[in-house]
Scaffold this active site. Sequence first.
Site, PDB file in Angstrom:
ATOM      1  N   ARG A 194       0.864  -1.187   0.000  1.00  0.00           N
ATOM      2  CA  ARG A 194       0.000   0.000   0.000  1.00  0.00           C
ATOM      3  C   ARG A 194       0.898   1.233   0.000  1.00  0.00           C
ATOM      4  NH1 ARG A 194      -3.379  -2.891  -1.528  1.00  0.00           N
ATOM      5  NH2 ARG A 194      -5.434  -3.319  -0.700  1.00  0.00           N
ATOM      6  N   GLU A 221      -3.391   7.396  -3.928  1.00  0.00           N
ATOM      7  CA  GLU A 221      -3.586   6.935  -5.304  1.00  0.00           C
ATOM      8  C   GLU A 221      -5.027   7.141  -5.795  1.00  0.00           C
ATOM      9  OE1 GLU A 221      -2.299   2.804  -5.026  1.00  0.00           O
ATOM     10  OE2 GLU A 221      -4.363   2.112  -5.059  1.00  0.00           O
ATOM     11  N   HIS A 235      -1.752  -0.049  -9.603  1.00  0.00           N
ATOM     12  CA  HIS A 235      -2.396  -1.042  -8.719  1.00  0.00           C
ATOM     13  C   HIS A 235      -2.877  -2.249  -9.529  1.00  0.00           C
ATOM     14  CE1 HIS A 235      -4.212  -1.347  -4.471  1.00  0.00           C
ATOM     15  NE2 HIS A 235      -4.093  -2.563  -4.980  1.00  0.00           N
TER      16      HIS A 235
HETATM   17  P1  NAI Z   1      -1.090 -11.417   5.243  1.00  0.00           P
HETATM   18  O1  NAI Z   1      -2.047 -10.922   6.267  1.00  0.00           O
HETATM   19  O2  NAI Z   1      -1.113 -12.853   4.856  1.00  0.00           O
HETATM   20  O3  NAI Z   1       0.425 -11.095   5.706  1.00  0.00           O
HETATM   21  C1  NAI Z   1       0.817  -9.884   6.272  1.00  0.00           C
HETATM   22  C2  NAI Z   1       2.030 -10.116   7.159  1.00  0.00           C
HETATM   23  O4  NAI Z   1       2.446  -8.844   7.657  1.00  0.00           O
HETATM   24  C3  NAI Z   1       1.745 -11.004   8.378  1.00  0.00           C
HETATM   25  O5  NAI Z   1       2.730 -12.010   8.487  1.00  0.00           O
HETATM   26  C4  NAI Z   1       1.791 -10.027   9.561  1.00  0.00           C
HETATM   27  O6  NAI Z   1       2.275 -10.631  10.758  1.00  0.00           O
HETATM   28  C5  NAI Z   1       2.742  -8.955   9.047  1.00  0.00           C
HETATM   29  N1  NAI Z   1       2.544  -7.664   9.701  1.00  0.00           N
HETATM   30  C6  NAI Z   1       1.378  -7.017   9.936  1.00  0.00           C
HETATM   31  N2  NAI Z   1       1.602  -5.823  10.538  1.00  0.00           N
HETATM   32  C7  NAI Z   1       2.961  -5.728  10.696  1.00  0.00           C
HETATM   33  C8  NAI Z   1       3.810  -4.735  11.262  1.00  0.00           C
HETATM   34  N3  NAI Z   1       3.313  -3.611  11.795  1.00  0.00           N
HETATM   35  N4  NAI Z   1       5.136  -4.971  11.228  1.00  0.00           N
HETATM   36  C9  NAI Z   1       5.645  -6.115  10.704  1.00  0.00           C
HETATM   37  N5  NAI Z   1       4.884  -7.091  10.179  1.00  0.00           N
HETATM   38  C10 NAI Z   1       3.562  -6.901  10.176  1.00  0.00           C
HETATM   39  O7  NAI Z   1      -1.296 -10.475   3.980  1.00  0.00           O
HETATM   40  P2  NAI Z   1      -1.004 -10.794   2.437  1.00  0.00           P
HETATM   41  O8  NAI Z   1      -2.125 -11.585   1.851  1.00  0.00           O
HETATM   42  O9  NAI Z   1       0.377 -11.331   2.317  1.00  0.00           O
HETATM   43  O10 NAI Z   1      -1.106  -9.335   1.789  1.00  0.00           O
HETATM   44  C11 NAI Z   1      -0.261  -8.267   2.212  1.00  0.00           C
HETATM   45  C12 NAI Z   1      -0.784  -6.970   1.628  1.00  0.00           C
HETATM   46  O11 NAI Z   1      -0.547  -6.933   0.228  1.00  0.00           O
HETATM   47  C13 NAI Z   1      -2.307  -6.770   1.729  1.00  0.00           C
HETATM   48  O12 NAI Z   1      -2.695  -6.333   3.003  1.00  0.00           O
HETATM   49  C14 NAI Z   1      -2.559  -5.736   0.657  1.00  0.00           C
HETATM   50  O13 NAI Z   1      -2.436  -4.455   1.210  1.00  0.00           O
HETATM   51  C15 NAI Z   1      -1.436  -5.977  -0.347  1.00  0.00           C
HETATM   52  N6  NAI Z   1      -1.954  -6.486  -1.627  1.00  0.00           N
HETATM   53  C16 NAI Z   1      -1.716  -5.761  -2.758  1.00  0.00           C
HETATM   54  C17 NAI Z   1      -2.220  -6.171  -3.972  1.00  0.00           C
HETATM   55  C18 NAI Z   1      -1.980  -5.393  -5.236  1.00  0.00           C
HETATM   56  O14 NAI Z   1      -2.681  -5.614  -6.246  1.00  0.00           O
HETATM   57  N7  NAI Z   1      -1.006  -4.504  -5.282  1.00  0.00           N
HETATM   58  C19 NAI Z   1      -3.037  -7.392  -4.087  1.00  0.00           C
HETATM   59  C20 NAI Z   1      -3.187  -8.120  -2.839  1.00  0.00           C
HETATM   60  C21 NAI Z   1      -2.676  -7.660  -1.654  1.00  0.00           C
END
Ligand code: NAI
Length: 351
Positions: free
Chosen positions: A248, A277, A317
């Site tokens: 993000r 964005e 995006h």
């Molecule tokens: P997830 O929830 O499986 O993994 C997120 C990880 O970040 C977890 O291991 C969590 O412990 C860690 N985390 C959370 N807050 C933290 C912090 N303050 N400091 C350190 N680690 C922290 O999420 P996933 O599925 O891997 O997706 C991650 C992000 O990717 C989504 O939240 C979304 O914003 C973004 N995304 C972007 C897309 C795009 O088209 N550009 C598409 C899909 C997701």
Amino acid sequence: MRIAFFEIEQWEADYIKSQISNLKSQIEFFFTEKKIDKDNLDEVLRQVQDRNFDAISIFVGSEIKKEVIDAFPNLKLLTTRSAGFDHIDLEAIKQKNIKAGYVPGYGDNTVAEFAFALILNLSRKIFEAYDRIKEKGLFDFEGLRGFDLKGKTIGVVGTGRIGKYAVAIAKGFGMNVLAFDSYPDEKFAAEKGFKYVSLDELLENSDVISLHVPYFPSTSSGQGTHHLINSNNINKIKKGALLINTARGAIVETDALVKALNEGRLGGYGADVLEEEGVIKDERQFLLYGNLEGHNLKTVLENHVLIDMPNVIITPHNAFNTTEALQRILDTDIENIKSFIEKGETKFPIP
Ligand code: NAI
């Protein structure tokens, strides 16, 4: 039941109707390619005429703040066809007892693959090479020297669903991996042969840094990811390293980023997301009808400077956007809606 789908294409609308056909008699559909947020709310309300929707399904271009929720007095269900949910005011949803669903894990490999597309684009100057031959007709490699990924260190920030794929792909390239996560998965680290370190240590020792944490506004306990990379820590990044952001926009402080790139401290920035964005998507609409006070106009301006920098690649995006991922998104959204109709709960409630 009346359901409104925003940011939806015709083929998606046809698919959704065909999949919920057994419930068709009970459902009245409204489909639009437009987003919904407080900036275009009046326009949307004019288009829908009757605002008594029971359910709304959105994508990441829509922003559901209290004003939007209040505009639909019958609303009982909100689903987002995305893995991130930072575009929804969860407190306002909770207060009105509206059920909310999302799509976890539809594109773990999809987004990680895209992160590597950005990395390789910068490490091997693919865009500059393409531009040179296509636009200038010059078949010449002068000035296009890059660097190998093999043997370099990648810092993966966030080792959840997407971050884990990024680690696996990096290992395939023969990279060393460092990771930072507030909930380290030591079993996975032992399996893949990498170690968790502090964020500072990761920044200081990585040649490439890839961000895969969700966006959360900062809290007093410091748990949020708002400006996780900021003016206080961006200088800790190894000189010349690449920073990649498919997570993000606001996880990186744009102001600090532009300065670090301008001073040549950061080697390059590859991102699929931008802070503010939502504004860049339709600046004319924003200038004419938007809520200027609710946005950081300096960041909006800085985005243009960022986009024009030579060692920066910004995509709109688009990391989620593969045929396979879209199919999984639609199927999960349909499961969320069906589950709500049948059991009163979404299959994947927003945590
Ligand atoms: P997830 O929830 O499986 O993994 C997120 C990880 O970040 C977890 O291991 C969590 O412990 C860690 N985390 C959370 N807050 C933290 C912090 N303050 N400091 C350190 N680690 C922290 O999420 P996933 O599925 O891997 O997706 C991650 C992000 O990717 C989504 O939240 C979304 O914003 C973004 N995304 C972007 C897309 C795009 O088209 N550009 C598409 C899909 C997701």
